[in-house]
Design an enzyme around this catalytic site. Structure first.
Site, PDB file in Angstrom:
ATOM      1  N   SER A 111       0.839  -1.186   0.000  1.00  0.00           N
ATOM      2  CA  SER A 111       0.000   0.000   0.000  1.00  0.00           C
ATOM      3  C   SER A 111       0.871   1.232   0.000  1.00  0.00           C
ATOM      4  O   SER A 111       1.974   1.228   0.544  1.00  0.00           O
ATOM      5  CB  SER A 111      -0.873  -0.017   1.249  1.00  0.00           C
ATOM      6  N   LYS A 113       0.524  -3.673   4.713  1.00  0.00           N
ATOM      7  CA  LYS A 113      -0.425  -4.356   3.848  1.00  0.00           C
ATOM      8  C   LYS A 113       0.232  -5.294   2.841  1.00  0.00           C
ATOM      9  O   LYS A 113       1.280  -4.997   2.289  1.00  0.00           O
ATOM     10  CB  LYS A 113      -1.257  -3.328   3.060  1.00  0.00           C
ATOM     11  N   GLU A 135      -7.843  -9.789  -7.097  1.00  0.00           N
ATOM     12  CA  GLU A 135      -8.931  -8.815  -7.171  1.00  0.00           C
ATOM     13  C   GLU A 135      -9.161  -8.339  -8.600  1.00  0.00           C
ATOM     14  O   GLU A 135     -10.292  -8.205  -9.056  1.00  0.00           O
ATOM     15  CB  GLU A 135      -8.623  -7.594  -6.297  1.00  0.00           C
TER      16      GLU A 135
END
Lengths: 466, 466, 466, 466
Positions: free
Chosen positions: C281, C287, C294
């Site tokens: 991130s 993260k 996704e």
């Protein structure tokens, strides 16, 4: 004159329509739902005809009384619907002939099926939009209650479904308030294009009668009359726009449903859906399945499908009315039914939920505070990019050593940057949340403000409706 | 510190991303189009950071000058785009590091990729909406010119693609004016939901910095700031709503294109499309194909597809940001390109058209006046239903005897109803048209009024833009 | 004769096409991808013309050599593409004129743009189908490896995302093998309808030349020639069918991606995606986001959209060729690119995954064995419905007392049914799994059999390809 | 034990489900259509249970007789459906308890709702596919009759809806034969994936009973048993594939409907639809509207919508069964009803059509022979490109002088090329048609061959069915 033949309007045809074709063409199985709107429109039309002396006062009285009788027959379940009359309009018209004789024929003066159907669909869509708006407002009102009630609950905020930063549960709930608020705006905007009165457009060219379209519009509560007769009978924009607003609203519900489902898993365990909204399994006695939420998520497909159907129907259709347009009805009816029931059901689910605040809190890993540590370093003078880099290495170290951040001691911290002081150990979930006090952020003070503003908006709805 | 590594933000990862994955994840091939918006947003952000003393004035000056240089490099084509940096944001950021050194890292203070991307997309969508509105207004303006110029042309009005009643060609054209006017309303309504400033939402939770979101909103010309940080980074409603408005507008174009294609056939022969919008055949030397209209009709599918794609992307997506959202870009960009170019092309086709008024008139069969004859009988006292029945039988008689209605003599008429007098023979196309003088009808006086009202509306657009 | 004018085929037109129209109509920006297929088709066509003495041998040689040169120019990047020539076909034809003079004109004998484009698209789609089949088979082969390697891992099986019954992780993996196997069947079935040779259909009516269509079909490896010239130039079924098979395959990937994302959460923790397929991130250093999964899930929308686009394009289109059909290209190209890259990426993700078997096991609550207890009672003589009822009450008791089933003692069990004996306490996850030994069940022996059968299927692919 | 409580399976829940939720979850309003399949499946399952000694012979007899009674009750309309039992399965099960007492509970041994529903849907889809195949074959058979009967009729062939080249009407009709033949192939291919027996998969993991799945498959006429229990209960590919085959078939119908509508206009006048398939207007006595064709075209949208709905439902759904899947039913049922009725209606329209061969012939302009003239010049030695250029100029000359090609004299022809001889004047529509004798071309001899081949195919259908 036989009603049936008249009803069929098949003046110059020699061959009868057969039963399969009749079934294919018939819209009665679904358009009976328009009966109230059809009669309401006919009453206004007849009254106008009398005022304009296109029919006599006594013809009007007779038509009006006949229509009132028919309304009562339908509402009391005594009305005999006849599929061979194809649609609700001919069913009513045919019954009117039975009740008042040939005067019934005068009701169709200065009116065509094309503008009559357009009127009925607009009356239906208007009422539907009102009901959707109410359902959305009810839901929003309930979300605000929940946000207010649970203002102390902290949960992990997610991006990529990975724990990102701690947020107030209420802040997460209020995100949906924003979504449904936009839905309300869209339906209100759509309503302004629905609420236009098409009657008086004739088949497509307008009418050779001194009709008073403004009178009908006023009588039926429309904002305006349609401006072009060809457009008025061939326009179904308002249905597509309604369905696209509905598709977006269902999408919002599907996101909420997805979260309800994920949060109800044994692994997350954040919430428990009320028994009234769950089902058991025929084979697994321990199961408690969030079926209602799953079904709401699934029904999103149905509403998307209706939108796509109507876009397809209208694609490449020459002006003006074409029979293809009949496909607008089931598409809109089911969209409305699905959206309203789904809003109510999901709203019910949400209000039935038992929140497991302890589980939410317990589930958060210390890493969720990594951004706060980077912000800590920025405040001590690093650029954000540098701070990000330091904390990345710190987290890697912790993960590799299988330790949480709050299990590291200050020397270990300082191994990564001398800017770390003891106060870094004082960063907590609550502090992290409260630090996000920018407008629209998750700090309690900000969330409370947003709840206040939401209360104002809701009072606005209520005032409007009363 | 290596820019590249930094740029990749892969702090705690040990394994490098491979090339195939990089290609899969990279959005640079399309999001380079956001460069102007990205820089514009960064300039406003940096200025705010300085005003709020989050960064120093000199850091700001340095960032600002760097961004200006980058803008010039891009616009002059000298900028080196690097796919390995994945997106336009990292390309610009990385170049800023090269130009001004580590100060570049401060630009990312109080900003996350999530709210930055949301800002850029809103700036893009806003500009796109403005351009679409201009294209729609241009087209509408042109339609009014055409309607005015051809006010004397009568054509057959159609329902079910069967000749129904004569109408003014201008009335038919003005039906499209109504459609595009609704499109304008929809884009304006959508614009009010696009024009909300999301920056300052952080990754999802808001920011622990004293940012001034209102300042940025004012600087960039936004109407308001977003109210909830979680919603702000995960909301793509504005894109779906834009695409659904675009789908309806394309549907309107597809209807017009269909009519252009049908009217251009040898069989109809109502119009001829200008050479500039037609193509020939590689094998049939006589062909003049209305290719541009066909392609506009075909491109409707593409815009419907983008809408369906985005609805699918968002279905069931948990909050907040998920990488799925990256799919919003190509979908919106191509929607905008397709809609604007199609509006301009169809508008061009329409202005190139040569109308064959004689052919339109000649093509009308006498039967097109049948409704006028029924209306004639109504005025003599029959109910519309009875009059309809009489004329149906009259038409059947004429068709069976292979004669046009105006070839029958008055005795034949009176064989069907004694109410027919000689003046029934005086019903003409022109009289039929002029009789439809209800509001929104096709009578010349009404169409002229609608043209006048349209001129007012257009003057309204122009005033707004100037 | 000017090549350019010739190329434009605008023989009888007086007005030139303008630049905006040219951009609108031009397909070159995407159909350049057909260059190899176009030349391949032209070579076979020219050879046939020579064999049939429609052109001379020396004309053929000259055309063939010219086409070979053009192929080399394109592949080496030296070819000058010209947008004003609109498409790849005219670009190649125009260059052929430059290279070999007017003989180039003979290549177009007995061929129209309509059947030429149909041929190129079928050659493209065939190659695409082959590549998709390879990607699916590669993926399936990998799934079998993973299933075999992890045969001992037990995980909770889910219905409604609630823990239902324990299953082998390998059994879950092999469910995807079944899905992709059906995808393979669908693409193979589609291939049989793609692999039909349309050339020789002329513009729509067939040809007045003694062409040998079978020769071309043989030369290019087609299964058969098209049976009706009108259908051959207006049929795009094969593209829609391809896209619908692709939509289903993407749906399968989206389900797998969803599971990867859910299983990668901190809360589930079942798997960890390899660094190469995750991203960090920009703001949250801790993260690790499963971005590639996704994005694959998101790209499902794009493929659905292309399918919907082509269905829309074809809806209500009269025969034969219409320019709308040009929209087939980008739609299919992007479908193919997206599907193949997504298969490869998700396959890569899957192979990169680190499975946390301990976490899977640990996450299972004792309640997951409730069905086994009901089955236990059935074997002792209760009807399944009665047994279900007993165990439901037992589970309620345990939940209410906050205990796991294996923490209850035998007396407590017997309080619900005297049929319970001590051996009920010996029901374990492993035993539960092994008991499901019906065909296709999750017992290790059954899963091993299914892996064996899968190996046979894969050997079948490999044999076919070699 | 109360049947109702049992039926609700709500063992461990304390709160009752409310009425709104019940309505939301209930599938009975549509899944009652599965009753026959449900009973059929239960009979086979019970017989297997007895054969495998899982239940006793006498239990089986009792269950079998009870199910037979229920079947009779349903078919005779005496069965009391209860919405509160939610679905058809519980309605039947609950009635079985009433009829035979607690033995009814044994029917559910070794069966879960998940595999039971999957079985019922496959039985339904299989029967639906058979019916669709019959309808397609009937239609195809009729098309061949029409093609044969009208073999002498010449009509203008169109590209871009512009007259292109003369073709046999029969050739045009046979293009649709090809489309429906591909539809048949697609449904047959889909059938091979439908016809797989899922029972015996349990809830998702398989069964701990010695079931004989092959026996059930044999009994119910399935080709094979499903290979993976998790896949078997979560797979709905067969429904999506069915719907996508249906979408393509509806697209074919929409193209035919569009042509029927265009050809029925006063301007084309090629055909007249039988009275049985047309309707009149409520306001325009002369109208004869091809409503049935328009509605078939419109219903295309509905089928596209169902496809999109199911793709949306399945997107991103984790394994195994989720309640979202319930949405498969109405979607498939309405797809089947719409497709079969539309096929039958359009087939009826086609057989009712009166063809106006004179009008078709008369409508053709001489320019339609331009390609033949170019081919004429090619045979005299020009390249096709040169010939195309000559004839383009010739046509321009004729158009500019407002003359047809056959009104020019031979000197005028020779002004454009010395290769023209008098025989150019002998090119006729018939000769043009007969010249197209390439395989699949429109020459009478070729069309007759294609009719012959089609007859063989149809005899193949018939043999298969008998």
């Amino acid at each position: 004159m036989g009603v049936k033949k008249e009803a069929r309007l098949r003046g110059r045809f020699k061959e009868d329509i057969n039963e399969a074709v009749q079934h294919y063409l018939a819209s009665l199985p679904y358009d009976w739902r328009l009966h109230r709107h059809d009669i309401e429109g006919s009453l206004a039309h007849a009254e106008m005809l009398a005022r304009q002396k296109i029919i006599t006062r006594s013809d009007y009285t007779s038509i009006r009384d006949g229509l009132h009788s028919i309304m009562k027959e339908i509402e009391s379940g005594r009305f005999q619907f006849k599929l061979e009359l194809e649609d609700i309009h001919m069913n009513i018209e045919s019954r009117l002939f039975e009740l008042i004789g040939d005067t019934a024929g005068k009701l169709h003066t200065a009116r065509s099926r094309n503008d009559q159907v357009a009127l009925d669909m607009r009356l239906y869509a208007r009422r539907a939009a009102w009901k959707v708006l109410e359902a959305l407002q009810r839901f929003n009102s309930q979300l605000v209650d929940i946000a207010e009630k649970n203002i102390k609950v902290i949960m992990p905020g997610y991006t990529h479904l990975q724990q990102a930063q701690p947020v107030l549960f209420s802040h997460h709930v209020m995100a949906y308030f924003q979504m449904f608020s936009r839905d309300i705006q869209r339906f209100e905007s759509c309503l302004s294009r629905i609420n236009i009165m098409p009657l008086g457009s004739g088949a497509l060219a307008g009418l050779p009668y001194p009709v008073d379209r403004e009178f009908i519009a006023g009588k039926l509560g429309f904002d305006d009359i349609s401006a072009n007769s060809i457009d008025a009978v061939s326009d179904r924009d308002f249905i597509i726009e309604f369905e696209s607003a509905a598709a977006i609203a269902m999408m919002h519900l599907s996101r909420m449903a997805e979260e309800i489902i994920i949060w109800s898993t044994a692994e997350f365990g954040f919430i428990e859906v009320g028994d009234a909204y769950a089902t058991s399994s025929s084979i697994m006695p321990q199961k408690k399945n969030p079926d209602a939420a799953e079904l709401a998520r699934g029904k999103t497909g149905r509403v998307y499908g209706h939108l796509m159907a109507m876009l397809t129907v209208m694609k490449g259709l020459p002006l003006a009315y074409n029979r293809d347009l009949q496909e607008d009805k089931e598409s809109l009816f089911d969209t409305v039914d699905t959206l309203i029931s789904s809003l109510d059901i999901v709203s019910g689910i949400v209000s039935s939920i038992r929140i497991n605040a302890a589980r939410m809190k317990y589930s958060m890993q210390s890493y969720i505070l990594a951004t706060d540590m980077a912000d800590y370093l920025v405040k001590k003078g690093l650029s954000f990019r540098e701070a990000h880099d330091v904390v990345s290495r710190l987290v890697t170290y912790a993960v590799d050593n299988n330790r949480e951040l709050n299990e590291l001691d200050i020397r270990e911290y300082r191994g990564f940057s001398k800017l770390f002081d003891k106060d870094v150990l004082a960063i907590t979930l609550q502090k992290s949340v409260e630090a996000k006090s920018s407008q629209g952020g998750t700090a309690t003070v900000e969330v409370k403000k947003s709840i206040e503003r939401a209360r104002d908006v809701i009072r606005g709805y209520e005032k409007k409706q009363s």
